[in-house]
Structure formats: structure tokens, C-alpha cells
Scaffold this motif. Structure first.
Motif, PDB file in Angstrom:
ATOM      1  N   ILE A 253       0.894  -1.279  -0.133  1.00  0.00           N
ATOM      2  CA  ILE A 253      -0.071  -0.077  -0.011  1.00  0.00           C
ATOM      3  C   ILE A 253       0.849   1.283   0.030  1.00  0.00           C
ATOM      4  N   GLY A 254       0.716   2.144  -0.933  1.00  0.00           N
ATOM      5  CA  GLY A 254       1.872   3.000  -1.166  1.00  0.00           C
ATOM      6  C   GLY A 254       1.166   4.439  -1.489  1.00  0.00           C
ATOM      7  N   ARG A 255       1.458   5.707  -0.981  1.00  0.00           N
ATOM      8  CA  ARG A 255       0.977   6.908  -1.368  1.00  0.00           C
ATOM      9  C   ARG A 255       2.296   7.781  -1.132  1.00  0.00           C
ATOM     10  N   THR A 256       2.219   8.711  -2.175  1.00  0.00           N
ATOM     11  CA  THR A 256       3.312   9.816  -2.081  1.00  0.00           C
ATOM     12  C   THR A 256       2.920  10.994  -1.839  1.00  0.00           C
ATOM     13  N   GLN A 257       3.518  11.995  -1.150  1.00  0.00           N
ATOM     14  CA  GLN A 257       3.280  13.117  -0.349  1.00  0.00           C
ATOM     15  C   GLN A 257       4.441  14.138  -0.447  1.00  0.00           C
ATOM     16  N   ARG A 258       4.340  15.264  -0.566  1.00  0.00           N
ATOM     17  CA  ARG A 258       5.367  16.487  -0.729  1.00  0.00           C
ATOM     18  C   ARG A 258       6.120  16.480   0.599  1.00  0.00           C
ATOM     19  N   ARG A 259       5.570  16.221   1.798  1.00  0.00           N
ATOM     20  CA  ARG A 259       6.239  16.416   2.902  1.00  0.00           C
ATOM     21  C   ARG A 259       6.107  15.152   3.855  1.00  0.00           C
ATOM     22  N   HIS A 260       6.916  14.978   4.853  1.00  0.00           N
ATOM     23  CA  HIS A 260       6.813  13.668   5.876  1.00  0.00           C
ATOM     24  C   HIS A 260       6.522  14.119   7.327  1.00  0.00           C
ATOM     25  N   ARG A 261       5.655  14.934   7.540  1.00  0.00           N
ATOM     26  CA  ARG A 261       5.066  15.470   9.127  1.00  0.00           C
ATOM     27  C   ARG A 261       4.252  14.206   9.547  1.00  0.00           C
ATOM     28  N   SER A 262       3.891  14.538  10.869  1.00  0.00           N
ATOM     29  CA  SER A 262       2.718  13.694  11.306  1.00  0.00           C
ATOM     30  C   SER A 262       1.703  13.559  10.771  1.00  0.00           C
ATOM     31  N   ALA A 263       1.209  14.869  10.104  1.00  0.00           N
ATOM     32  CA  ALA A 263       0.033  14.970   9.404  1.00  0.00           C
ATOM     33  C   ALA A 263      -0.080  14.000   8.293  1.00  0.00           C
TER      34      ALA A 263
ATOM     35  N   HIS B  36       6.226   8.977  13.955  1.00  0.00           N
ATOM     36  CA  HIS B  36       5.226   7.895  14.305  1.00  0.00           C
ATOM     37  C   HIS B  36       4.853   7.893  15.834  1.00  0.00           C
ATOM     38  N   LYS B  37       5.172   9.008  16.592  1.00  0.00           N
ATOM     39  CA  LYS B  37       5.182   8.931  18.076  1.00  0.00           C
ATOM     40  C   LYS B  37       4.309  10.084  18.523  1.00  0.00           C
ATOM     41  N   THR B  38       4.111  11.057  17.818  1.00  0.00           N
ATOM     42  CA  THR B  38       3.317  12.481  18.390  1.00  0.00           C
ATOM     43  C   THR B  38       1.948  11.959  18.707  1.00  0.00           C
ATOM     44  N   ALA B  39       1.229  12.917  19.403  1.00  0.00           N
ATOM     45  CA  ALA B  39       0.179  13.042  20.032  1.00  0.00           C
ATOM     46  C   ALA B  39      -0.865  12.704  18.931  1.00  0.00           C
ATOM     47  N   LEU B  40      -0.583  13.299  17.935  1.00  0.00           N
ATOM     48  CA  LEU B  40      -1.781  13.218  16.905  1.00  0.00           C
ATOM     49  C   LEU B  40      -1.684  11.861  16.318  1.00  0.00           C
TER      50      LEU B  40
ATOM     51  N   TRP C 116      -4.975   8.896  17.075  1.00  0.00           N
ATOM     52  CA  TRP C 116      -5.416   8.012  15.966  1.00  0.00           C
ATOM     53  C   TRP C 116      -5.545   6.508  16.305  1.00  0.00           C
ATOM     54  N   LEU C 117      -4.688   6.056  16.980  1.00  0.00           N
ATOM     55  CA  LEU C 117      -4.529   4.851  17.303  1.00  0.00           C
ATOM     56  C   LEU C 117      -5.216   4.118  18.373  1.00  0.00           C
ATOM     57  N   LEU C 118      -5.399   5.097  19.542  1.00  0.00           N
ATOM     58  CA  LEU C 118      -6.281   4.870  20.606  1.00  0.00           C
ATOM     59  C   LEU C 118      -7.650   4.722  20.036  1.00  0.00           C
TER      60      LEU C 118
END
Length: 362
Positions: A227-237, A266-270, A274-276
Motif C-alpha cells: 500500500i503506497g502513497r506519495t506526499q510532498r512532506r513527511h510530518r505527522s499529519a 510515528h510517536k506524536t500525540a496526533l 489516532w491509534l487509541l
């Protein structure tokens, strides 16, 4: 019986006859041995040396030689005898001296030995040094890197992740998740020179940069589908958006085990919130400095080698299109990467490396 020169009669045992038959059937290898075997077999059949020489199209002396050799020594007599050669010039002590210098010392003002430097230091010619190194698989000019994880939970995490690979849970999906960031859209400044006989493909050394993109990917450890997806940035959003893509792609009745590294996004509050909200998602973090435990890294190496590294892209959009095309092509016939090492194998190998480091004296 044919007429011609006669030699003492030749009688074969059943074992010798079977051995000679096997040797005589050689089609590509040991043709000299096959010819000698056929001579002896024809002699045992009652033919004279002259008749055998005419049939085999060899001289009479050749037939006589191998006839008598077989009478004297049996099947072993048909094998080549050790041939005298040039006396050995390098003694065992010389070999030991070269090995000791190679393994336990360094040349002055250099980090490793060359054949010329070793020849000067040992008093042995350069060709002999090369032969000794090849015989003992020594390559002082080569060097490899390694990195040991300092994660205090290294053992537990290795057993957890390897257990998912070797014995995945029922009614669950194991996804190896990561992002390949800062993929550059590079355009070569000159057209590619294609491969031709005797010459490799050539490309211009310099290039123009046209921006970067990030590839988020989740590799199904069982099927190899990505499963893949390209995005211009790699922030937690952006990573959360990719988790939404994963959720939409996985059947709702399945649990999802995500294998990820310890990257900050991978460990931000956001991400934690989402995982909770989605209890069917279970996260398994790899040990620090041990990204090799994540199988998606192997797939990243594959797409880099096959599609990105040798490409020339006029814009970032062209690079992203090429990545998506490769992703679609891969998913038509996906093949999983098979994990073979057990957790005990990995831990024992790591323990041996640590012991070698501690005993190296550096």
C-alpha cells in the motif's frame, strides 16, 4: 578375433567393467579417461591392439600403453599419474608471515595493506602475496560497516517482530510501514547513452534538481503487496493521512499489526490519538538503529534500484508518476520477502559480534 599385434589377455571383473562403462560414457568431461576406458573394454572383448587402434583412430603405442597399464594397476592405472613440476618456492613459514602481517598489523601511513606494500614488508613477490590472500579469502582493500543497537529492549523487540514474521497471528494482517523521504527528482543534463555490445549504459554525471517527494509504504509481510502513497512532506499529519489510507485498504474484520521504526512522526500525540480510537491497530516498534528488521526497507531498496536511481525526471510530478506506476506493476504479481532467521539466530549472531568487538583491542 581381429588379426594384429597380440598382448597378454585381459579379463575384467564385474566391478571393473561397470566402472569402465561409466567412464567411457563421458560426453564433455575427462575425454582422455573415456578413451582409455573404451580401449580396455574393447581389449576385454577380444580385439587385438591393431584392431583397436584402427577402430579408435589412435596409434598402436597408445593402445599398448593403456592395455599394459590396466594389467599392472587395474582401473587406477588409467588415471593420470602425478606430474613433476617446479619445486615449491614459498615455505609454510613465509605463508604464515604474510597472514600474520595482514591480520595483526597495518602499514605505516596507511589504513590497510596493498599487495605491493605487503611484498616489500614480507620479502615475497607481489604475485605470491595475491595468491596467498586469495587462498585465505583475504581482501584488505574492502571494508564493510555495521551498527549495533543500544536499545535496552532490543531482545524483546527482536523476538516480538521476528515472531510476527515466522508465526503471524490468525485473522490479522502484518504490515511493515515506513516512509522513504527526500526522494529527489533529478534530471540528467545530457541524454542517456544506451547500452551496446561491450559497453555499459552511460549517463551524465551532473544533474538538475526539481524538488523532492516522500513515499509512504506498507508492505504486507505475507503476500508482498504494498500500500503506497506519495506526499510532498513527511510530518505527522502526512503520516496520519497514510494511516487513513491503510485503514481504508484493510478489511474491517482483520486486526492490523504495524511494524514501524522510532521516527519522531510515528510517536506524536496526533498519531497516538489516532491509534487509541482504533483498537484493532497494534504497533510494534523496531529497536533503535535496527531498521533492517523492517521488511519494507528491502522493498525500498528494490524500487530505488529498479526505478528511481537510473531515472531522469523533469519535475516532481513525473517522479511521483513513475513511483505509482512501479507500485501498480509490483502489485499485479506481488512476491513476499521470506524471513528465514529465527530470533535466537539473530541474538546469537549479535552476541558473537559484540564479543569480537570487545576482544579486538581497539
Amino acid at each position: 578375433m581381429g588379426r594384429g599385434r597380440r598382448l597378454p589377455p585381459l579379463v575384467l571383473s564385474e566391478e571393473s567393467r561397470e566402472t569402465l562403462r561409466n567412464w567411457s560414457r563421458r560426453r564433455k568431461t575427462a575425454q582422455a579417461l573415456a578413451l582409455r576406458s573404451r580401449i580396455v573394454l574393447r581389449a576385454a572383448a577380444g580385439l587385438t591392439a591393431t584392431a583397436i587402434a584402427a577402430e579408435m583412430q589412435v596409434c598402436l603405442q597408445t593402445v599398448s600403453k593403456w592395455w599394459r597399464r590396466f594389467l599392472d594397476s587395474g582401473v587406477d592405472g588409467l588415471l593420470d599419474e602425478p606430474r613433476p613440476g617446479q619445486p615449491r618456492k614459498i615455505a609454510d613459514a613465509d605463508v604464515e608471515r604474510v597472514l600474520t602481517l595482514t591480520l595483526e598489523s597495518k602499514p605505516s601511513a596507511a589504513t590497510h595493506w596493498s599487495t605491493r606494500e605487503m611484498a616489500k614488508a614480507s620479502g615475497i613477490n607481489q604475485t605470491a602475496v595475491s595468491r596467498i590472500w586469495r587462498a585465505f579469502a583475504l581482501q584488505p582493500h574492502r571494508s564493510e560497516s555495521f551498527r549495533l543497537s543500544r536499545d535496552p529492549l532490543f531482545i524483546d523487540k527482536v523476538r516480538d517482530i521476528v515472531g510476527l514474521y515466522l508465526d503471524p497471528p490468525d485473522r490479522a494482517l502484518v504490515l511493515c510501514v515506513d516512509e522513504k523521504s527526500q526522494i529527489q527528482a533529478l534530471e540528467r543534463t545530457a541524454p542517456l547513452l544506451p547500452m551496446r555490445p561491450g559497453q555499459a549504459e552511460r549517463r551524465a554525471h551532473d544533474y538538475l534538481r526539481h524538488g523532492t517527494t516522500t513515499l509512504f509504504a506498507a508492505l504486507d509481510a505475507k503476500t508482498g503487496k504494498v500500500i503506497g502513497r506519495t506526499q510532498r512532506r513527511h510530518r505527522s499529519a502526512e503520516f496520519r493521512n497514510f494511516l487513513d489510507t491503510i485503514e481504508a485498504s484493510v478489511p474491517p474484520q482483520l486486526d492490523v499489526h504495524l511494524i514501524m521504526d522510532n521516527y519522531a512522526t510515528h510517536k506524536t500525540a496526533l498519531i497516538q490519538r489516532w491509534l487509541l480510537k482504533r483498537p484493532r491497530f497494534h504497533v510494534h516498534f523496531t529497536p533503535t538503529s535496527a531498521s533492517w528488521l523492517n521488511l519494507v526497507e528491502r522493498w525500498f531498496a528494490e524500487i530505488t534500484e529498479k526505478r528511481i536511481r537510473r531515472g531522469s525526471f523533469h519535475c516532481t510530478r513525473g517522479l511521483e508518476t513513475a513511483i505509482r506506476d512501479y507500485l501498480d506493476h509490483h502489485n499485479l504479481e506481488p512476491k513476499p520477502f521470506l524471513w528465514t532467521k529465527s530470533a535466537d539466530d539473530i541474538l546469537n549472531s549479535t552476541a558473537r559480534l559484540c564479543k569480537r568487538i570487545n576482544d579486538s583491542g581497539h
